[in-house]
Design a protein around this motif. Sequence first.
Motif, PDB file in Angstrom:
ATOM      1  N   PHE A 195       3.581  -4.810  -4.979  1.00 53.49           N
ATOM      2  CA  PHE A 195       2.765  -3.607  -5.117  1.00 53.49           C
ATOM      3  C   PHE A 195       3.611  -2.369  -4.888  1.00 53.49           C
ATOM      4  N   GLY A 196       3.082  -1.230  -5.352  1.00 55.38           N
ATOM      5  CA  GLY A 196       3.690   0.078  -5.106  1.00 55.38           C
ATOM      6  C   GLY A 196       2.676   0.917  -4.348  1.00 55.38           C
ATOM      7  N   PHE A 197       3.180   1.676  -3.343  1.00 49.12           N
ATOM      8  CA  PHE A 197       2.283   2.466  -2.489  1.00 49.12           C
ATOM      9  C   PHE A 197       2.886   3.865  -2.427  1.00 49.12           C
ATOM     10  N   GLY A 198       2.291   4.830  -3.093  1.00 47.13           N
ATOM     11  CA  GLY A 198       2.865   6.175  -3.197  1.00 47.13           C
ATOM     12  C   GLY A 198       2.677   6.992  -1.930  1.00 47.13           C
ATOM     13  N   ASP A 199       3.488   8.060  -1.804  1.00 48.10           N
ATOM     14  CA  ASP A 199       3.462   8.872  -0.574  1.00 48.10           C
ATOM     15  C   ASP A 199       2.520  10.066  -0.686  1.00 48.10           C
ATOM     16  N   ALA A 200       1.814  10.220  -1.815  1.00 50.09           N
ATOM     17  CA  ALA A 200       1.030  11.456  -1.978  1.00 50.09           C
ATOM     18  C   ALA A 200      -0.460  11.248  -1.751  1.00 50.09           C
ATOM     19  N   VAL A 201      -1.059  10.270  -2.456  1.00 50.86           N
ATOM     20  CA  VAL A 201      -2.517  10.081  -2.351  1.00 50.86           C
ATOM     21  C   VAL A 201      -2.891   9.729  -0.908  1.00 50.86           C
ATOM     22  N   ILE A 202      -2.068   8.912  -0.260  1.00 57.55           N
ATOM     23  CA  ILE A 202      -2.359   8.496   1.119  1.00 57.55           C
ATOM     24  C   ILE A 202      -2.424   9.710   2.041  1.00 57.55           C
ATOM     25  N   VAL A 203      -1.557  10.693   1.815  1.00 53.08           N
ATOM     26  CA  VAL A 203      -1.584  11.899   2.665  1.00 53.08           C
ATOM     27  C   VAL A 203      -2.840  12.722   2.385  1.00 53.08           C
ATOM     28  N   GLU A 204      -3.261  12.765   1.107  1.00 51.70           N
ATOM     29  CA  GLU A 204      -4.527  13.454   0.783  1.00 51.70           C
ATOM     30  C   GLU A 204      -5.680  12.764   1.513  1.00 51.70           C
ATOM     31  N   LEU A 205      -5.650  11.419   1.563  1.00 49.89           N
ATOM     32  CA  LEU A 205      -6.720  10.668   2.237  1.00 49.89           C
ATOM     33  C   LEU A 205      -6.713  10.962   3.739  1.00 49.89           C
ATOM     34  N   LEU A 206      -5.520  10.958   4.336  1.00 50.53           N
ATOM     35  CA  LEU A 206      -5.425  11.217   5.785  1.00 50.53           C
ATOM     36  C   LEU A 206      -5.949  12.618   6.098  1.00 50.53           C
TER      37      LEU A 206
END
Length: 445
Positions: A337-348
Amino acid sequence: RLFSSTSSSTLTHGDAASTHGDGDGVVDVNPPRGTRDFPPEDMRLRTWLFDQFREVSRLMAFEEVDFPVLESEALFIRKAGEEITQQLYNFEDKGGRRVVLRPEITPSLARLVIKQGKSVSLPLKWFTIGQCWRYERMTRGRRREHYQWNMDIFGVPKVRAEAELLQAIVLLFQRLGITSLDVGIRVSSRKVLQAVLNMYSIPEHLFAQVCVIVDKLGKLTREEIEKELMSTGLSSEAVRGIIEVLSLKSLSKLEEVLGSGVEAVADLKKLFSFAEQYGYAEWICFDASVVRGLAYYTGIVFEAFDREGNLRAICGGGRYDRLLSTFGSEDIPACGFGFGDAVIVELLKEKGLLPDIPRQIDDIVFPLDEELEGPASSIASSLRKKGRAVDLVEDKRLKWVFKHAERINASRLILVGNSEWERGMVRVKILSTREEFEVKAGELE
Ligand SMILES: OCc1cccc(Br)n1
């Protein structure tokens, strides 16, 4: 008007503004369009996030690997119409080679596995965190680069591998304070679509293309999807059948439609039973519409989503058992899998879970007189050799130094003053307790 964000040139270290820009001394200090700088505060958050990626990789017993961001274009030429291959950041280098800034990492992983050949024993569990690029027309103002954490397992044909990857994703979310009420992971299998195409005797060579089109379900209207599917030559009956099956959200319904004993259903049942054993069943749900947009997936696919539905997929991946043969090598079963660094920060941000990561250092060393700069340097040096993070401050008023100590959360302030130094001593102030005392300079640690 020294700086402006309009001109194209950039200030390079040490150059005077006048030698750059469009002649009137104006330089553009912004990074190239669609890219980001990471000043200290942003870099501390990024480092914290990547440390979570690394810690989960360690817990899962994955080994770290790395690759050049620059790759041969040949690694990414695919005919299935994926967005990712239509936005290649590609160019010809000075040697006339066709190269790209990589848009994803999986092909590099496959390339290294092939290169390592018989010298590596399977299974392989590799991870990396790397920057990926796309050349997106800036009309949509989206980013052109992001960092992706990739976890991949080579040499495990059974769904145990996918179950391991899903645990890694859940562990990561839990480390960030995200719960299964905030996020879910949709799981399906490309073998569902494969079974439907077989029902309508659709030729194998259309499989990847159909997957890429169907992945746009939810982004394009149903009519647009039907039109694109018909354009590949599918009958309207086949198109209807595909859309009907892909709207299923229950495994038992799927079994009714596809019949029992279908591999897709068996795989998914096995995976859901693993989920119970791992303890993350409440995080995952079957959703036949999940196909993911990469051409090379062949089996289980999954993507994490925010249950409020405000954001794009947080991460995604799947099984790709036949990628290596597209590079002319023997196939090895694989999934990742790939886990990006941008959407996760928007979620946090949305969940109020962004951590506050302040600067922190151990000691500030400050000479109270100019002629004590030498002794202050030797004190700072010996503390650093003992593993202390030391900020050696000079040419400042004491008032500034106290403010600075607070700003960077120093534990101690070490003042080098004449009256103490004459006796071989320095003054130490513990900033948390305001305690103050003298110490022999040679005994400071
Ligand atoms: O996930 C697609 C993708 C690939 C490269 C760069 C960026 Br931003 N996004």
